[in-house]
Design an enzyme around this catalytic site. Sequence first.
Site, PDB file in Angstrom:
ATOM      1  N   ALA A  73       0.852  -1.193   0.000  1.00 30.48           N
ATOM      2  CA  ALA A  73       0.000   0.000   0.000  1.00 30.48           C
ATOM      3  C   ALA A  73       0.884   1.238   0.000  1.00 30.48           C
ATOM      4  O   ALA A  73       2.032   1.193   0.431  1.00 30.48           O
ATOM      5  CB  ALA A  73      -0.880   0.000   1.234  1.00 30.48           C
TER       6      ALA A  73
ATOM      7  N   GLY B 246       0.502  -5.117   0.943  1.00 32.25           N
ATOM      8  CA  GLY B 246      -0.553  -5.143  -0.067  1.00 32.25           C
ATOM      9  C   GLY B 246      -0.103  -5.802  -1.363  1.00 32.25           C
ATOM     10  O   GLY B 246      -0.920  -6.382  -2.091  1.00 32.25           O
TER      11      GLY B 246
ATOM     12  N   GLU C 204      -0.602  -9.384  -0.795  1.00 32.19           N
ATOM     13  CA  GLU C 204      -2.049  -9.638  -0.741  1.00 32.19           C
ATOM     14  C   GLU C 204      -2.654  -9.634  -2.149  1.00 32.19           C
ATOM     15  O   GLU C 204      -3.537 -10.426  -2.458  1.00 32.19           O
ATOM     16  CB  GLU C 204      -2.730  -8.589   0.151  1.00 32.19           C
ATOM     17  CG  GLU C 204      -2.363  -8.772   1.625  1.00 32.19           C
ATOM     18  CD  GLU C 204      -2.928  -7.687   2.518  1.00 32.19           C
ATOM     19  OE1 GLU C 204      -2.613  -6.504   2.267  1.00 32.19           O
ATOM     20  OE2 GLU C 204      -3.676  -8.009   3.453  1.00 32.19           O
TER      21      GLU C 204
ATOM     22  N   GLU D 294       2.793  -5.345   8.155  1.00 29.77           N
ATOM     23  CA  GLU D 294       1.875  -4.353   8.737  1.00 29.77           C
ATOM     24  C   GLU D 294       2.015  -4.243  10.258  1.00 29.77           C
ATOM     25  O   GLU D 294       1.823  -3.169  10.832  1.00 29.77           O
ATOM     26  CB  GLU D 294       0.431  -4.701   8.380  1.00 29.77           C
ATOM     27  CG  GLU D 294       0.052  -4.452   6.932  1.00 29.77           C
ATOM     28  CD  GLU D 294       0.543  -5.513   5.953  1.00 29.77           C
ATOM     29  OE1 GLU D 294       1.248  -6.461   6.377  1.00 29.77           O
ATOM     30  OE2 GLU D 294       0.229  -5.390   4.757  1.00 29.77           O
TER      31      GLU D 294
END
Length: 701
Positions: free
Chosen positions: A61, A102, A105, A125
Amino acid sequence: MSAHYQLHGDLAVITLDNPPVNGLGLATRVAAAQALQQAQDDSTVRAIVLTGAGKAFSGGADIKEFGSPKALAEPNLLSLILACENANKPVVAALHSVAMGGGLELALGCHYRIAAPGCTVALPEVKLGLIPGAGGTQRLPRALGVEAALNMIVSGEPVKSELLMHVPGQKLFDRLASAPDKLMDEALALAREVADVRPLPKVRDLPCRHPQGDAYFQFARNMVKGMAKNYPAPAKCVDAVEAATQKKFDEGMLFEREIFINLMWTPECRALRHLFAAERAASKIPDVPEDTPKRSVQSLAVIGAGTMGGGISMNFLNAGIPVTMLEMKQDALDRGVATIRKNYEAQVKKGKLKPEKYEERMALLKTTLSYEDIGQADMVIEAVFEEMGVKQKVFAELDRVMKPGAILASNTSTLDLNQIASFTQRPQDVIGTHFFSPANVMKLLEVVRGEKTAKDVLATVMALGKKIKKTAVVSGVCDGFIGNRMIEQYARQAGFLLDEGCTPAQVDRALEKFGFAMGPFRMGDLAGNDIGWAIRKRRTVEKPDLRYSKTADLLCELGRYGQKTGAGWYDYQAGKRDAIPSALVEQMVEQHRTSLGITPRKVSDEEIVQRLVFSLVNEAAHILEEGIASRPGDIDMVYLTGYGFPIWRGGPMMYADTVGLYNVVQAMQRFAKNPLDDASFWQPAPLLARLVAEGKTFNNV
Ligand code: NAD
């Protein structure tokens, strides 16, 4: 354009392209989603390969978007992952270099995954006080197995792709490419191979169980509780992974989301994100553009092979930069080299350093007694005695022998860098590099910018700081620079507290309970109480009216300098570091109190913490206003990396913002009424007063 679309015959290749690490910011997500749609709309395309340009598959992210509407704007990360998972043609993720957060993911939402060897994979994270929030806690346990996934999620640590291939039963990677440069060819081959396979395999459909069920999660919870102490996120990682084994996939996703959103607003998460952002911001200097040309530093000379000179040298040897240490006498050099050897040997013994690396590093070290031998070094760092006369002699010599353009740095902790620079004909080349002891261990490096320091010198030293793995923060010239100027006020408050009725152990306990690695008195014993003594002697000449408790002077008069003399505020047993409260010191404090006619009172832990921490805050506000520090985050970095301030509180400035600056000033006004304290110090710094009047925080500065 932050993702490219290309056809390779009947295959489409989507390449994320958002340097430096293909962060999944809004523009990248939009481009990737459009490309995905284009591939599905094109009837000639049979399968899709998703990869990343340059140095990463994707670093995850975009942290700059955290908490901003952009992070949620469609397609958000969850929608993009769903779009991959629900695509009507196979999507093959081709992972290389870095697939984190991310990014991983996203890959887990693809139907197939092929990784290059050496690819770094992580869900980090937790290091920002969060859990993975885009399905990581639900898909990774299904793909990798519960235990291996939980280990990755709770630790946030990176793992290499080839190691993960060995996890029994793993389905994270369908293939490991035969070599990094073969990845794309082999990804295209895989895509072609699976182009007609239906139904499309989805990680969400894989089973997720642990044979020991509840017992395993109980065990995991106990382990995490012991390690995580002040952070809520690791325990939540366990909850979320457990949910993957108990709930239907979609319910698990909602559970993960709820935890993620709740964690986002915890003070711990805000502090960790602040730290992450502040560390990056600290390397930027407002009036020194990032593309400022840098000088080349391929060799270093260090003047003085004492406590600091040796530690400083080790940093550069570790980074592969040759060092020549200069001293006045051979035996000082021999001692310095022996200490460096001892430090490296301890690392070898602990298995932290390979013996051949040790030899390599020592081979980069030279010593000399002659200035003529160091003239060609690209940079020199002076770490001799803290006396202006000695510095003057050394810098005059450096000016004589160093080649033009060499950077001349001083490790002084208190002396005026501008004056030091004036001992040379080239003040533009002079800079302060204030390392912290032990210099080979401590992360903080205050880079002191003199009045005349050239911008390229500053830019070079900041980059060098990064190279030797320090957190470099720029400070202007003032007594004590950022960190020690603030700590002087903190130490002064600690002294007043003794006069008023506390014991050293009580003060230390309160600060340690607040989260400091060490309270002020244990810290004094570690650093050497004689250092503060020397500073106070100077201060009493400069500012005869300055109020401070005389207990610390009395302690030094007893020769109790701290651990190095076997006694300080505490007693120490030979060879041990455990601080044992000293009856003698407590008696000394009491006698001093009586001599001042003070009746002791019980001081609460809250008052102890507030007086010490708010003294840092008020001094820091002066430092900011004077431009000694460029931003509040820099001050937080100094305290988090150099002074043991509790990380989950985000540093003194962020802590003050969390308490509320209005409340901070109210407390300061109360302290100012205490006749045994220093009322003038507690006048709120003008910047602080202004922020309160405007209802602002340091974060707005
Ligand atoms: P130290 O006494 O351990 O070492 C100083 C060394 O410099 C000695 O080995 C001495 O022989 C040598 N020296 C003195 N004059 C010299 C000269 N003219 N030429 C060559 N060598 C000379 O001191 P230290 O603790 O390493 O401190 C060095 C500097 O670093 C000081 O400016 C100090 O303020 C600063 N500093 C110290 C600390 C700390 O915690 N010790 C932390 C930050 C900065």
